[in-house]
Design an enzyme around this catalytic site. Sequence first.
Site, PDB file in Angstrom:
ATOM      1  N   ASP A  79      -4.855   0.517  -3.801  1.00 50.37           N
ATOM      2  CA  ASP A  79      -4.258  -0.336  -4.839  1.00 50.37           C
ATOM      3  C   ASP A  79      -5.133  -1.515  -5.151  1.00 50.37           C
ATOM      4  O   ASP A  79      -5.455  -2.239  -4.092  1.00 50.37           O
ATOM      5  CB  ASP A  79      -2.944  -0.881  -4.457  1.00 50.37           C
ATOM      6  CG  ASP A  79      -2.436  -1.669  -5.784  1.00 50.37           C
ATOM      7  OD1 ASP A  79      -2.983  -1.977  -6.597  1.00 50.37           O
ATOM      8  OD2 ASP A  79      -0.923  -1.609  -5.773  1.00 50.37           O
ATOM      9  N   HIS A  80      -5.972  -1.165  -6.059  1.00 48.37           N
ATOM     10  CA  HIS A  80      -7.046  -2.452  -6.183  1.00 48.37           C
ATOM     11  C   HIS A  80      -6.464  -3.683  -6.456  1.00 48.37           C
ATOM     12  O   HIS A  80      -7.177  -4.917  -6.414  1.00 48.37           O
ATOM     13  CB  HIS A  80      -7.999  -2.060  -7.428  1.00 48.37           C
ATOM     14  CG  HIS A  80      -9.374  -2.477  -7.206  1.00 48.37           C
ATOM     15  ND1 HIS A  80      -9.820  -3.838  -6.886  1.00 48.37           N
ATOM     16  CD2 HIS A  80     -10.554  -1.970  -7.013  1.00 48.37           C
ATOM     17  CE1 HIS A  80     -11.113  -3.687  -6.638  1.00 48.37           C
ATOM     18  NE2 HIS A  80     -11.585  -2.639  -6.904  1.00 48.37           N
ATOM     19  N   ARG A  81      -5.197  -4.124  -6.713  1.00 45.28           N
ATOM     20  CA  ARG A  81      -4.564  -5.330  -6.763  1.00 45.28           C
ATOM     21  C   ARG A  81      -4.546  -6.256  -5.306  1.00 45.28           C
ATOM     22  O   ARG A  81      -4.488  -7.124  -5.389  1.00 45.28           O
ATOM     23  CB  ARG A  81      -3.090  -5.248  -7.382  1.00 45.28           C
ATOM     24  CG  ARG A  81      -3.176  -4.780  -8.796  1.00 45.28           C
ATOM     25  CD  ARG A  81      -1.811  -4.247  -9.345  1.00 45.28           C
ATOM     26  NE  ARG A  81      -1.006  -3.685  -8.372  1.00 45.28           N
ATOM     27  CZ  ARG A  81       0.158  -3.137  -8.525  1.00 45.28           C
ATOM     28  NH1 ARG A  81       1.122  -3.750  -9.400  1.00 45.28           N
ATOM     29  NH2 ARG A  81       0.823  -2.214  -7.713  1.00 45.28           N
TER      30      ARG A  81
END
Length: 423
Positions: free
Chosen positions: A393-395
């Site tokens: 998850d790039h968040r």
Amino acid sequence: MSVKEFPLPDLGEGLTESEIVAWKVSVGDRVELNQIIAEVETAKALVEVPSPFEGTVRALHAEPGQTLDVGAPLVSFEVEDGADDGVDDSVGDDLEPADAAVDAVEQARVLEPVVVGARAEDAADAPSEIVGQGAVSAVATPTKEERHEVLVGRGPKEQSGQRPHRRPRSGRLSAPIVRERAGGDQGASSGAGETRLAASGVRRRTAEAMVRSAAVPQVTEFLTVDVTRGIRLLDRLAAEPEFRGRRVTVLTLAAKALCIALAATPDANARWDDATDEIVTPPGVNLGIAVATDRGLVVPNIRDADGMRMPDLADAIRSLVETARAGRSTPAELTGGTVTITNVGVFGVDAGTPLLNPGETAILALGAVNRRPWEHKNAVRLRHVMTLSLTFDHRVIDGEQGSRLLRDIARILADPASALAVA
């Protein structure tokens, strides 16, 4: 004689509905207390529901393939007045869902899982197709007083003026569920011979989860690594007294490597809270192992896997496999995971782009281990090589963190002694 109505009980884990898979009784059958009367499927497991009454089945309020809301009428029983059926007649017919069924459902079972996770070379004897028969929920027969409290519930419902209704889904009233669509049947535009399969609870919820997962900004990175030293370590460990009799595979080594590597990149074990826009970090690693079933994907997890020594982790993985094989995975064991590992290599697949398990930040996929020409010590030799795929998850973590985690995992698999550098 009096009629007692049994509503679909709350099967736990916040589930609000279940699909009727099969009836174990028919109208007119005489049933005993705690006799299994139906097999229902929740979003997480296949569950056997016991009878809260002793008596005769008067009516079945749903058909196989039909979905009911919790609290909707399930079965009506005809019981003898004054008989010891565990029910206080003063309570009336409007009762809370029977807690005895809930207790039984705590042993909810997942059937016919395919465990995605075993050494590729061992695929022939790996538990890749585990067929369970569905353990019968064992419920001890309580006293009359206990049955009043446990089987009937806590008392009458609040009078709402109406009962919950059945909520059928399109195409879910046919039995069997798989129906051949002949030309002209309900206006089918395709040719004869088409079949349609109503999505089961597990598969339908899996589809919903994957749609939610796809909405997350996720990235997949790949790294191909020479794992010859790791394979040799597994061979040596198999001969060690502490590992003798234990099943130690590439999955075991990769699981340990992932747990070690997460210590250097702890955010990969965290999650994004959509409600608060906060990154929530749990106290430990609950390691999920992806399990495919004919009804959909489930991910049971090993609690606090990061605190386990490798022999203990091997035992935990084996126990997870045996539990799935016996159909004993409970809804509680299928929730609370923090990071997932899946082994597509047992199917001969080199790599993939796995979707995140909702609520998690990372999933590691293991590809097949194959002997390939590989440069080693300035010469081309046949080496054991595999490809790792990491989706994150790039968040929560960025490319640098994801790359570092994947590199650390690969380094441990390529040279297990390097674990000392990142532990």
